[in-house]
Scaffold this motif. Structure first.
Motif, PDB file in Angstrom:
ATOM      1  N   LEU A   1       0.906  -1.382   0.404  1.00 36.44           N
ATOM      2  CA  LEU A   1      -0.044  -0.162   0.114  1.00 36.44           C
ATOM      3  C   LEU A   1       0.851   1.191  -0.322  1.00 36.44           C
ATOM      4  CD1 LEU A   1      -2.965  -0.643   2.325  1.00 36.44           C
ATOM      5  CD2 LEU A   1      -2.753  -1.060  -0.462  1.00 36.44           C
ATOM      6  N   THR A   2       2.096   1.266   0.049  1.00 38.52           N
ATOM      7  CA  THR A   2       2.730   2.406  -0.255  1.00 38.52           C
ATOM      8  C   THR A   2       3.229   2.197  -1.346  1.00 38.52           C
ATOM      9  OG1 THR A   2       4.785   0.835  -0.166  1.00 38.52           O
ATOM     10  CG2 THR A   2       3.760   1.992   1.908  1.00 38.52           C
ATOM     11  N   THR A   3       4.328   3.571  -2.486  1.00 39.33           N
ATOM     12  CA  THR A   3       4.586   4.435  -2.928  1.00 39.33           C
ATOM     13  C   THR A   3       6.228   4.357  -2.371  1.00 39.33           C
ATOM     14  OG1 THR A   3       5.178   5.382  -5.675  1.00 39.33           O
ATOM     15  CG2 THR A   3       3.690   6.544  -3.581  1.00 39.33           C
ATOM     16  N   TYR A   4       6.861   5.234  -3.292  1.00 42.10           N
ATOM     17  CA  TYR A   4       7.908   5.538  -3.319  1.00 42.10           C
ATOM     18  C   TYR A   4       7.939   6.889  -3.551  1.00 42.10           C
ATOM     19  CZ  TYR A   4       9.457   3.427  -7.465  1.00 42.10           C
ATOM     20  OH  TYR A   4       9.508   3.666  -8.453  1.00 42.10           O
ATOM     21  N   LYS A   5       9.482   7.850  -3.019  1.00 41.44           N
ATOM     22  CA  LYS A   5       9.573   9.271  -4.063  1.00 41.44           C
ATOM     23  C   LYS A   5      11.265   9.305  -4.036  1.00 41.44           C
ATOM     24  CE  LYS A   5       7.849  11.633  -0.873  1.00 41.44           C
ATOM     25  NZ  LYS A   5       7.938  13.273   0.456  1.00 41.44           N
ATOM     26  N   TYR A   6      11.877  10.111  -4.672  1.00 45.63           N
ATOM     27  CA  TYR A   6      13.207   9.990  -4.886  1.00 45.63           C
ATOM     28  C   TYR A   6      13.591  11.386  -3.798  1.00 45.63           C
ATOM     29  CZ  TYR A   6      13.325   6.428  -8.509  1.00 45.63           C
ATOM     30  OH  TYR A   6      14.145   5.346  -9.150  1.00 45.63           O
ATOM     31  N   ILE A   7      14.403  10.831  -3.026  1.00 43.75           N
ATOM     32  CA  ILE A   7      14.866  12.840  -2.538  1.00 43.75           C
ATOM     33  C   ILE A   7      15.826  12.674  -2.617  1.00 43.75           C
ATOM     34  CG2 ILE A   7      15.356  13.679   0.206  1.00 43.75           C
ATOM     35  CD1 ILE A   7      13.054  12.189   1.302  1.00 43.75           C
ATOM     36  N   VAL A   8      16.358  13.930  -3.093  1.00 44.23           N
ATOM     37  CA  VAL A   8      17.803  13.949  -3.666  1.00 44.23           C
ATOM     38  C   VAL A   8      19.187  15.023  -2.601  1.00 44.23           C
ATOM     39  CG1 VAL A   8      19.261  14.221  -5.899  1.00 44.23           C
ATOM     40  CG2 VAL A   8      17.454  13.172  -5.608  1.00 44.23           C
ATOM     41  N   HIS A   9      20.170  15.146  -2.382  1.00 39.76           N
ATOM     42  CA  HIS A   9      20.680  16.210  -2.082  1.00 39.76           C
ATOM     43  C   HIS A   9      21.825  16.180  -2.507  1.00 39.76           C
ATOM     44  CE1 HIS A   9      18.621  15.397   1.745  1.00 39.76           C
ATOM     45  NE2 HIS A   9      18.486  16.471   2.311  1.00 39.76           N
ATOM     46  N   GLY A  10      22.130  18.163  -2.854  1.00 41.05           N
ATOM     47  CA  GLY A  10      23.606  18.310  -3.267  1.00 41.05           C
ATOM     48  C   GLY A  10      23.580  19.426  -2.646  1.00 41.05           C
TER      49      GLY A  10
END
Lengths: 423, 423
Positions: free
Chosen positions: A408-417
């Motif tokens: 019941l989940t999805t994902y997101k990309y978390i990007v740090h620069g």
């Protein structure tokens, strides 16, 4: 929550969906602590509300004959102190499961220093349409909220009072612990057209999960404008290979067919390699007839054991009762082809001692679960260690097989620069 | 592959879909070796067929004015030796990627000894509808087949000859190396009604991926009876926080907006915290106007920098050109709410030096990729290390963000026992 005025139903449904969307935004940023507090306090509150829930359940039981329910169906509807304790225990078990949200599924640092994490997040709003057992109301609410989703519940009318009493408790506790109350909403079954309205609200509802008869599921799949996780029937097979331990094959067939006949992971069709058919079929026939199971066979099976002929429809049938179709095949490849043609991509098993054959079978059979020397009955969330499940998906997309919290989940990309720009 | 007789189109499409389904069964049991051999040999064969492909491309270029293509569109259509070498190189790069199929995603041994493995397998048959660039034909075929799927390609009519020439090479090589030829099929664009037929064949096609204008995607999403991976527009935001390094914020905004304006991960909207708006907006306005970008602002922005007023539609717009909407916000929460309301769940960035604020932003913003101190332009498959992508999904279901090889797969559970039955 009933809305007598049919002309207002559309805006009533919109209000429910918007409230769910709003609640989902709040749930998405919650860590497990508050969600678990809600689950544990709800378990306590359900126990304390036993008399109110039983009174509501008595109303459903009284109305059951009007709905033409069978004794078995009424039995599934009945609550007592023990069953309410079971529902409460179910909530505690969901509380004990790890929070799927926030899991870093994978991560890496790219050349140049950009750090990329793929993080599990809730889907958002789940619209769950289900049959009449009242315990499903609490289970589904627990699984959806623990996975960070708001849920709109649409249960069967047969359990309307029981479900309403349970949801009242869950929402009261939500308000007490500070969880968004609209995290769990129950649609009044008197609003029969409500389902149609919700199925068009893809701006507010992220996934619809129908659980029930094939007609319901087909209707939902064709009407819904958002993704649907379907839980279709299970036409599950056991294939007894030439290299099978035949005693083991009898035990597995017996268990897969007879341990519980009315469930989706029960065996409905038996395939036997020609080299062992003459020895195996009489053995299994004796055991199956002891359980009152009728075999329906192809020509080669019937030459070995006396049984009615299987029709073309029988190969694709989910009997959910004391009938099994039987065919003799020439090879593991023919078995896999038969399964991929007639099966329902749910659960299929091979009994064999030969490694190459088992590798061939597991590679070729296109099903959610492929069992080697094990009963088809093992394909469910608790047996797979998922802890709790909202159903067993026969889809290949997004979620396949048992659907627990993570499905019941999805994902997101978390990007740090550090000020990275693209050249 | 043209079918002039419209009455036969339905059966023609059925034939293509069934052939793809059959090819998918074969591909599902292949390991990487044959798939890679096909990719590498196809790269060589494309180079050797340069003159034939260029001749086909010349036909498309000659017809381009009839289709009313702009110079920029024609430029994207043109092939030359260098571009064909680039296409061949793309195939080699896909060959070098690890095979996603067969990956054991997770596994465990249950109490009692049942061994459960969750194994990555292909989805099956992909129906890919795309715009006119001929290189996409080869890229998509490579990605689909490497991930074990058969693909039905439906490219734009503007590149019909070029695509046909490329697919001819890919299929000839398939026959040579022993890959199922129907692994890659191209639908004749003269069969305009073919798309409608395929969109109803959920028994044979596992997923449809439309890539192109919003109208096409909406049509496909509403007509398709199988799952769809949508690649909608990107209305991407940059939020400049009170704790931002303003020089960094200018560089990131400039890069996100101006490095390539016509792409889905370009910035379309700029949000600025009220505490830094007076300093930041004049800085960024100077740089953006140097790129010919028009700013359209809310009242508070316009009080700082002279610019036209943004309309309600501007907040939701994907300009794909030299326009950016600008708003001043009071807090990171207000920025996140604005993004979740008007954005397209594609890519949104924050510029800040404050850790709590960045954690808040990444938790609240419901987008496929959330960037911290990095340009929105980094959200694509190659930048994320996926190696190749078939698009960037704006869905939350199944695949979110860049879609590479793994996003075209599903999984099955393979369960081993020693005669395990359920008690």
């Amino acid at each position: 929550m009933a809305t007598a005025d049919a002309t207002n139903l559309s805006s009533h449904c919109r209000h429910i969906a918007d409230a769910a969307r709003q609640a989902a935004s709040g749930l998405a940023v919650l860590d497990a602590e508050l969600k678990n507090a809600w689950l544990l306090a709800s378990a306590e509150a359900l126990l304390k509300s036993t008399s109110e829930i039983l009174a509501a359940n008595a109303q459903d039981i009284a109305a059951a004959p009007d709905y033409g329910l069978s004794d078995a169906q009424i039995d599934r509807l009945v609550l007592d102190e023990q069953r309410i304790a079971g529902i409460a225990q179910g909530l505690r078990e969901v509380a004990a499961l790890p929070d799927p949200c926030g899991e870093v599924i994978e991560g890496q640092t790219r050349p140049g220093g950009l750090q990329i994490q793929k993080v599990r997040v809730p889907l958002g709003v789940v619209f769950f349409i289900y049959e009449s057992r009242p315990n499903v109301t609490a289970d589904a609410a627990a699984i959806c909220v623990k996975s960070g989703n708001a849920v709109i519940l649409r249960g069967g009318k047969e359990a309307a009072h029981s479900s309403a009493a349970i949801v009242d408790v869950l929402r009261r506790v939500a308000a007490e612990v500070g969880l968004p109350e609209a995290a769990v909403q129950l649609v009044d079954t008197a609003d029969r057209a409500a389902v149609g309205h919700f199925l068009k609200m893809d701006d507010a509802i992220d996934v619809t999960i129908p659980r029930g008869g094939e007609g319901l599921i087909r209707r939902v799949a064709s009407e819904a404008t958002m993704p649907v996780i379907k839980h279709f029937h299970g036409n599950c097979h056991v294939y007894v290979d030439a290299a099978a331990d035949l005693q083991m094959a009898v035990r597995i067939t017996e268990n897969a067919k007879c341990q519980r006949m009315g469930v989706c992971n029960a065996c409905e069709s038996l395939l036997v390699h020609r080299d062992v058919a003459e020895r195996f079929l009489p053995m299994v026939a004796e055991v199956l007839s002891g359980h009152g199971v009728e075999m329906r066979g192809d020509q080669r099976s019937r030459a070995i054991v006396d049984m009615p002929a299987a029709s073309e429809a029988d190969w694709g049938a989910e009997f959910l009762g004391p009938t099994i179709s039987v065919a003799v095949v020439d090879s593991v490849e023919q078995a896999a082809e038969h399964i991929n043609r007639y099966g329902s991509r749910h659960t299929d098993a091979i009994v064999t001692g030969d490694l190459r054959t088992s590798r061939r079978f597991t590679a070729m059979v296109d099903s959610a679960a492929v069992m080697v020397n094990a009963s088809t009955r093992f394909n469910d969330g608790s047996q797979f260690g998922l802890g709790a499940e909202i159903g067993i998906s026969t889809d290949k997309f997004h979620a396949r097989g048992p659907c627990g919290l993570r499905e019941l989940t999805t994902y997101k990309y978390i990007v740090h620069g550090d000020g990275h720009i693209r050249s």
